[in-house]
Design a protein around this motif. Sequence first.
Motif, PDB file in Angstrom:
ATOM      1  N   PHE A   1       0.931  -1.129  -0.341  1.00 24.28           N
ATOM      2  CA  PHE A   1       0.177   0.023  -0.129  1.00 24.28           C
ATOM      3  C   PHE A   1       0.900   1.166   0.170  1.00 24.28           C
ATOM      4  CE2 PHE A   1      -3.228  -3.008   1.592  1.00 24.28           C
ATOM      5  CZ  PHE A   1      -4.096  -2.729   0.790  1.00 24.28           C
ATOM      6  N   LEU A   2       2.408   1.119   0.305  1.00 23.96           N
ATOM      7  CA  LEU A   2       2.928   2.427   0.454  1.00 23.96           C
ATOM      8  C   LEU A   2       3.283   2.755  -0.922  1.00 23.96           C
ATOM      9  CD1 LEU A   2       4.526   4.175   2.500  1.00 23.96           C
ATOM     10  CD2 LEU A   2       6.533   2.713   2.255  1.00 23.96           C
ATOM     11  N   VAL A   3       3.947   1.598  -1.383  1.00 17.74           N
ATOM     12  CA  VAL A   3       4.326   1.910  -2.966  1.00 17.74           C
ATOM     13  C   VAL A   3       3.442   2.118  -3.870  1.00 17.74           C
ATOM     14  CG1 VAL A   3       6.606   0.648  -2.526  1.00 17.74           C
ATOM     15  CG2 VAL A   3       4.456  -0.480  -3.291  1.00 17.74           C
ATOM     16  N   LEU A   4       1.928   1.636  -3.682  1.00 22.43           N
ATOM     17  CA  LEU A   4       0.708   1.777  -4.436  1.00 22.43           C
ATOM     18  C   LEU A   4       0.382   3.190  -4.404  1.00 22.43           C
ATOM     19  CD1 LEU A   4      -1.541   0.605  -6.301  1.00 22.43           C
ATOM     20  CD2 LEU A   4      -2.731   0.359  -3.884  1.00 22.43           C
ATOM     21  N   LEU A   5       0.226   3.629  -3.140  1.00 19.28           N
ATOM     22  CA  LEU A   5      -0.494   5.089  -3.120  1.00 19.28           C
ATOM     23  C   LEU A   5       0.635   6.180  -3.451  1.00 19.28           C
ATOM     24  CD1 LEU A   5      -2.319   4.489   0.382  1.00 19.28           C
ATOM     25  CD2 LEU A   5      -3.130   4.825  -1.939  1.00 19.28           C
ATOM     26  N   GLY A   6       2.139   5.771  -3.138  1.00 21.42           N
ATOM     27  CA  GLY A   6       2.784   6.924  -3.306  1.00 21.42           C
ATOM     28  C   GLY A   6       3.025   6.797  -4.981  1.00 21.42           C
ATOM     29  N   SER A   7       3.307   5.669  -5.735  1.00 23.19           N
ATOM     30  CA  SER A   7       3.049   5.595  -7.253  1.00 23.19           C
ATOM     31  C   SER A   7       1.953   6.424  -7.763  1.00 23.19           C
ATOM     32  CB  SER A   7       3.153   4.237  -7.593  1.00 23.19           C
ATOM     33  OG  SER A   7       4.286   3.519  -7.284  1.00 23.19           O
ATOM     34  N   ILE A   8       0.663   6.391  -7.112  1.00 20.28           N
ATOM     35  CA  ILE A   8      -0.441   6.916  -7.624  1.00 20.28           C
ATOM     36  C   ILE A   8      -0.345   8.341  -7.416  1.00 20.28           C
ATOM     37  CG2 ILE A   8      -3.001   7.486  -7.335  1.00 20.28           C
ATOM     38  CD1 ILE A   8      -3.181   4.335  -6.725  1.00 20.28           C
ATOM     39  N   GLU A   9       0.381   8.947  -6.238  1.00 16.52           N
ATOM     40  CA  GLU A   9       0.456  10.246  -6.105  1.00 16.52           C
ATOM     41  C   GLU A   9       1.436  10.924  -7.089  1.00 16.52           C
ATOM     42  OE1 GLU A   9       1.820  13.248  -2.496  1.00 16.52           O
ATOM     43  OE2 GLU A   9       1.147  11.290  -2.136  1.00 16.52           O
ATOM     44  N   CYS A  10       2.401  10.236  -7.619  1.00 21.06           N
ATOM     45  CA  CYS A  10       3.483  10.520  -8.585  1.00 21.06           C
ATOM     46  C   CYS A  10       2.538  10.764  -9.853  1.00 21.06           C
ATOM     47  CB  CYS A  10       4.460   9.439  -8.962  1.00 21.06           C
ATOM     48  SG  CYS A  10       5.636   9.438  -7.443  1.00 21.06           S
ATOM     49  N   LEU A  11       1.775  10.223 -10.105  1.00 24.19           N
ATOM     50  CA  LEU A  11       1.028  10.204 -11.512  1.00 24.19           C
ATOM     51  C   LEU A  11       0.065  11.313 -11.350  1.00 24.19           C
ATOM     52  CD1 LEU A  11       0.341   6.476 -12.428  1.00 24.19           C
ATOM     53  CD2 LEU A  11       2.038   8.032 -13.596  1.00 24.19           C
ATOM     54  N   LEU A  12      -0.455  11.359 -10.316  1.00 21.82           N
ATOM     55  CA  LEU A  12      -1.526  12.545  -9.811  1.00 21.82           C
ATOM     56  C   LEU A  12      -0.800  14.000  -9.985  1.00 21.82           C
ATOM     57  CD1 LEU A  12      -4.518  13.263  -9.239  1.00 21.82           C
ATOM     58  CD2 LEU A  12      -3.733  12.991  -6.662  1.00 21.82           C
ATOM     59  N   LEU A  13       0.339  13.943  -9.427  1.00 22.46           N
ATOM     60  CA  LEU A  13       1.098  15.313  -9.464  1.00 22.46           C
ATOM     61  C   LEU A  13       1.228  15.684 -11.081  1.00 22.46           C
ATOM     62  CD1 LEU A  13       3.132  14.844  -6.577  1.00 22.46           C
ATOM     63  CD2 LEU A  13       1.446  16.522  -6.520  1.00 22.46           C
TER      64      LEU A  13
ATOM     65  N   VAL B   1      12.443   2.981 -10.438  1.00 23.72           N
ATOM     66  CA  VAL B   1      12.696   4.274 -11.467  1.00 23.72           C
ATOM     67  C   VAL B   1      11.606   4.595 -12.212  1.00 23.72           C
ATOM     68  CG1 VAL B   1      15.316   3.717 -11.278  1.00 23.72           C
ATOM     69  CG2 VAL B   1      13.882   2.896 -13.134  1.00 23.72           C
ATOM     70  N   PHE B   2      10.278   3.683 -12.144  1.00 23.00           N
ATOM     71  CA  PHE B   2       9.275   4.130 -12.980  1.00 23.00           C
ATOM     72  C   PHE B   2       8.656   5.374 -12.594  1.00 23.00           C
ATOM     73  CE2 PHE B   2       6.654   2.680  -9.698  1.00 23.00           C
ATOM     74  CZ  PHE B   2       5.239   3.214  -9.932  1.00 23.00           C
ATOM     75  N   VAL B   3       9.140   5.883 -11.422  1.00 24.50           N
ATOM     76  CA  VAL B   3       8.398   7.156 -10.966  1.00 24.50           C
ATOM     77  C   VAL B   3       9.233   8.365 -11.949  1.00 24.50           C
ATOM     78  CG1 VAL B   3       8.208   6.278  -8.616  1.00 24.50           C
ATOM     79  CG2 VAL B   3      10.243   7.219  -9.201  1.00 24.50           C
ATOM     80  N   ILE B   4      10.335   7.918 -12.421  1.00 31.80           N
ATOM     81  CA  ILE B   4      10.953   8.819 -13.335  1.00 31.80           C
ATOM     82  C   ILE B   4       9.991   9.511 -14.251  1.00 31.80           C
ATOM     83  CG2 ILE B   4      12.964   9.426 -14.873  1.00 31.80           C
ATOM     84  CD1 ILE B   4      14.576   7.577 -13.127  1.00 31.80           C
ATOM     85  N   LEU B   5       9.312   8.668 -14.906  1.00 31.59           N
ATOM     86  CA  LEU B   5       8.379   8.998 -15.797  1.00 31.59           C
ATOM     87  C   LEU B   5       7.446  10.278 -15.645  1.00 31.59           C
ATOM     88  CD1 LEU B   5       7.110   8.744 -18.734  1.00 31.59           C
ATOM     89  CD2 LEU B   5       5.791   6.942 -17.898  1.00 31.59           C
ATOM     90  N   PRO B   6       6.628  10.143 -14.590  1.00 27.95           N
ATOM     91  CA  PRO B   6       5.609  11.087 -14.210  1.00 27.95           C
ATOM     92  C   PRO B   6       6.532  12.526 -13.837  1.00 27.95           C
ATOM     93  CG  PRO B   6       5.836   9.461 -12.523  1.00 27.95           C
ATOM     94  CD  PRO B   6       6.259   9.126 -13.767  1.00 27.95           C
ATOM     95  N   PHE B   7       7.762  12.348 -13.203  1.00 31.46           N
ATOM     96  CA  PHE B   7       8.473  13.217 -12.843  1.00 31.46           C
ATOM     97  C   PHE B   7       8.920  14.229 -14.323  1.00 31.46           C
ATOM     98  CE2 PHE B   7      12.590  15.430 -11.862  1.00 31.46           C
ATOM     99  CZ  PHE B   7      12.460  16.219 -11.120  1.00 31.46           C
ATOM    100  N   SER B   8       9.258  13.286 -15.242  1.00 31.34           N
ATOM    101  CA  SER B   8       9.789  13.755 -16.370  1.00 31.34           C
ATOM    102  C   SER B   8       8.479  14.542 -16.928  1.00 31.34           C
ATOM    103  CB  SER B   8      10.283  12.741 -17.500  1.00 31.34           C
ATOM    104  OG  SER B   8      11.231  12.066 -16.844  1.00 31.34           O
ATOM    105  N   LEU B   9       7.522  14.026 -17.039  1.00 30.37           N
ATOM    106  CA  LEU B   9       6.377  14.676 -17.559  1.00 30.37           C
ATOM    107  C   LEU B   9       6.046  16.165 -16.683  1.00 30.37           C
ATOM    108  CD1 LEU B   9       3.680  11.931 -18.162  1.00 30.37           C
ATOM    109  CD2 LEU B   9       5.300  13.378 -19.699  1.00 30.37           C
TER     110      LEU B   9
END
Length: 328
Positions: free
Chosen positions: A128-140, A225-233
């Motif tokens: 749930f930690l990585v799930l919600l954190g990843s969704i927050e990355c995409l939401l941002l 590192v898949f969090v890099i994708l939303p950060f790049s956007l």
Amino acid sequence: MVGRPSAPSKSLLFGLLCIGKMSQRKGLENHTVGSGFILLGFSDHSSLQGLCFAVLLVVYLVVLTGNSLIALITVVDSSLHSPMYFFLRNLSFLEVCYTSVTLPKMLVGFLMEDGRISFLGCAAQLYFLVLLGSIECLLLAAMAYDRYTAICDPLHYSLIMSRGLCIRLVVGSWIAVVPVQVAQTYQVFTLPFCASHDLHHFFCDVPPLLELACADTFWHQVILVFVILPFSLIVISYIQIIRAILKIPSALGRHKTFFTCSSHLRVVMLFYGSATVTYLKQRSRDSVDADKYLALLYTVVTPTFNPVIYSLRNKEVRIALRRLLRTK
């Protein structure tokens, strides 16, 4: 000349090999499932257990109250029914869930002075930690696209950022992330944990768990590192926003335009700054203490300050909040 081993000798040898394999398998199971983990973040503050519990309890109540208020006013106040506040409402909901994954367990740990957590409990907390954190990355990232559209293409903003698109962006984030994090959690917890089961952390997180593994964790780190994708956007969106702002002739106009996305930019810097350093930097024994406190930034501090950032820096939210309090 040495004779062949007799049939009883062969049976004895085969039996010893089977027992050895069973013992090895049993030992591995004990390392992975039976013993669970011990969170050592609590034992490092044995003399401050009461103070830590009180501070975290206040922080948790602030997170629940502040983010719930933000979510409530964006629902009941018709002036806040724009795409930006739709995303803000979902962000506030995520923050409440995000802190509820870690803080209640931390409160129990400080209160009972017990950092033990079961294998399944640790797996559930990590998921749930990585799930919600990843969704927050995409939401941002979606919120950055909203600001980009509002500033760079204002004439078509209402047409592009329709309610249907906003809903698809939020629902799509959940659909995209859920299977990825199921796979990541499964991969992490199928690793053989041949080291100590002592986690130098306040909660179950990917980096400290990978440190305990005695197998190659390269592919598990690649998944992070898949969090890099939303950060790049987000970065691309703000490059275009800055270019558009610089074309505005008056200084006052530039200031007002940039002010509309300043709150989002602060949240992005706070969340991504701490999360990126925690997940992508090289870990060492000397940095263990710093890493666990750094993790508190994106799991505790960011959710605490989000309502403050969006309410104190946003006139519409302040007016809606005063309106809500007067009706009470």
